[in-house]
Design an enzyme around this catalytic site. Sequence first.
Site, PDB file in Angstrom:
ATOM      1  N   ASN A 180       0.834  -1.204   0.000  1.00  0.00           N
ATOM      2  CA  ASN A 180       0.000   0.000   0.000  1.00  0.00           C
ATOM      3  C   ASN A 180       0.863   1.246   0.000  1.00  0.00           C
ATOM      4  O   ASN A 180       2.060   1.201   0.292  1.00  0.00           O
ATOM      5  CB  ASN A 180      -0.871   0.079   1.271  1.00  0.00           C
ATOM      6  N   GLY A 208       1.370  -1.437   3.816  1.00  0.00           N
ATOM      7  CA  GLY A 208       0.789  -2.731   3.482  1.00  0.00           C
ATOM      8  C   GLY A 208       1.468  -3.800   4.302  1.00  0.00           C
ATOM      9  O   GLY A 208       2.694  -3.833   4.409  1.00  0.00           O
ATOM     10  N   ASN A 267       5.401  -4.389   4.459  1.00  0.00           N
ATOM     11  CA  ASN A 267       6.044  -4.073   5.740  1.00  0.00           C
ATOM     12  C   ASN A 267       6.833  -5.269   6.258  1.00  0.00           C
ATOM     13  O   ASN A 267       7.982  -5.146   6.700  1.00  0.00           O
ATOM     14  CB  ASN A 267       5.005  -3.685   6.788  1.00  0.00           C
ATOM     15  N   ASN A 302      -2.111 -10.897  17.236  1.00  0.00           N
ATOM     16  CA  ASN A 302      -2.070 -10.109  18.456  1.00  0.00           C
ATOM     17  C   ASN A 302      -3.148 -10.645  19.397  1.00  0.00           C
ATOM     18  O   ASN A 302      -3.958 -11.507  19.032  1.00  0.00           O
ATOM     19  CB  ASN A 302      -2.200  -8.604  18.189  1.00  0.00           C
ATOM     20  N   LEU A 309       1.603  -9.516  22.905  1.00  0.00           N
ATOM     21  CA  LEU A 309       0.865  -9.013  24.066  1.00  0.00           C
ATOM     22  C   LEU A 309       1.187  -7.557  24.371  1.00  0.00           C
ATOM     23  O   LEU A 309       1.084  -7.125  25.516  1.00  0.00           O
ATOM     24  CB  LEU A 309       1.176  -9.887  25.288  1.00  0.00           C
ATOM     25  N   GLY A 310       1.579  -6.786  23.366  1.00  0.00           N
ATOM     26  CA  GLY A 310       1.897  -5.380  23.585  1.00  0.00           C
ATOM     27  C   GLY A 310       3.078  -5.219  24.524  1.00  0.00           C
ATOM     28  O   GLY A 310       4.121  -5.870  24.369  1.00  0.00           O
ATOM     29  N   GLY A 330       5.029  -8.255  26.058  1.00  0.00           N
ATOM     30  CA  GLY A 330       5.901  -9.134  25.289  1.00  0.00           C
ATOM     31  C   GLY A 330       5.144 -10.076  24.381  1.00  0.00           C
ATOM     32  O   GLY A 330       4.179  -9.696  23.720  1.00  0.00           O
ATOM     33  N   GLY A 377       3.660  -4.567  14.730  1.00  0.00           N
ATOM     34  CA  GLY A 377       3.358  -5.985  14.555  1.00  0.00           C
ATOM     35  C   GLY A 377       3.985  -6.555  13.298  1.00  0.00           C
ATOM     36  O   GLY A 377       4.451  -7.700  13.282  1.00  0.00           O
ATOM     37  N   ASP A 378       4.005  -5.759  12.230  1.00  0.00           N
ATOM     38  CA  ASP A 378       4.626  -6.219  10.988  1.00  0.00           C
ATOM     39  C   ASP A 378       6.136  -6.358  11.148  1.00  0.00           C
ATOM     40  O   ASP A 378       6.746  -7.295  10.619  1.00  0.00           O
ATOM     41  CB  ASP A 378       4.316  -5.249   9.850  1.00  0.00           C
TER      42      ASP A 378
END
Length: 300
Positions: free
Chosen positions: A9, A37, A41, A179, A216-217, A220, A246-247
């Site tokens: 993207n 995208g 990513n 996630n 888990l943000g 970890g 996350g990517d």
Amino acid sequence: MITVIGSANLDLIATVDRLPRPGETVPGDSFSTAPGGKGANQALGARRAGADVRMVGAVGQDPFADQALALLQEGGVDLSQMRRAETATGIAVILVEAAGENVIAIVPGGNGTVSPADVATAKLSADDFLMMQLEIPLDAVEAALAAARKAGAPSMLNTAPFRAEAGKLLAEADYVVANETEFDLYADALDLAGDDREARMRDFCARTGRIVVVTLGAEGVMAATPDGVVRARGLAITPVDTVGAGDTFCGYLAASLEQGLALEEALRRAAVAGSLACLKPGAQPAIPFAAKIDEALKAN
């Protein structure tokens, strides 16, 4: 070689003091564009982690196409199998608030044309490590996972964005990465047993024999494997922008596994990379290089 069959993207990013409520207009502070995208990513994340990477997918015929692929090309990702479809390039409209949280709307454009024919053209072999997400049509995802299995290539499926109808595909990947919100939704859709998230992860692993990884943000990451549960931590940070974290995690995890690292070490490396990606705005521009991860691991 890591092969990513997925989305590319151009991100249109506006920063605001706070995210608007439904029907509300809020003033913005700045605007920028950046390649994005989830597929692109993650491809760049794996490349910056030191892996050889090729990207399979489609962009449009518009001026956004070259911008969407610019950092991949600059980074040395093989783009020989990126098609120019008779449509617009995919875009993501992103609002980022001062605290770092974001909301995103996706218009798929060329990504919506990726098909099993693109998978066939990729000619997956045992030398590939397939990495996929859910921003392209599910028939292409299903075909790619089946092709990887037939070729003897390991596969990783990132379950973002959540699509209930994709639940049946999770068991087809060797590694499933979600996630915490996505996993809980899939756990309900798949009727996984257990009183908490860890128990449901164990149940998924027991049913499928696959490894499931849940980020888990700030807490970890946790993975359920046939041999038990593995945990790893990231860094204690104050996030600037969580877009693409996350990517980055997925790209570094795939690269680390492909390079032969044990799962616990790979998870730790990927978690640190995801943390560092939160310290800069944007998705691809914020993906750290391997040297930065090495520095952070030595210091922490």
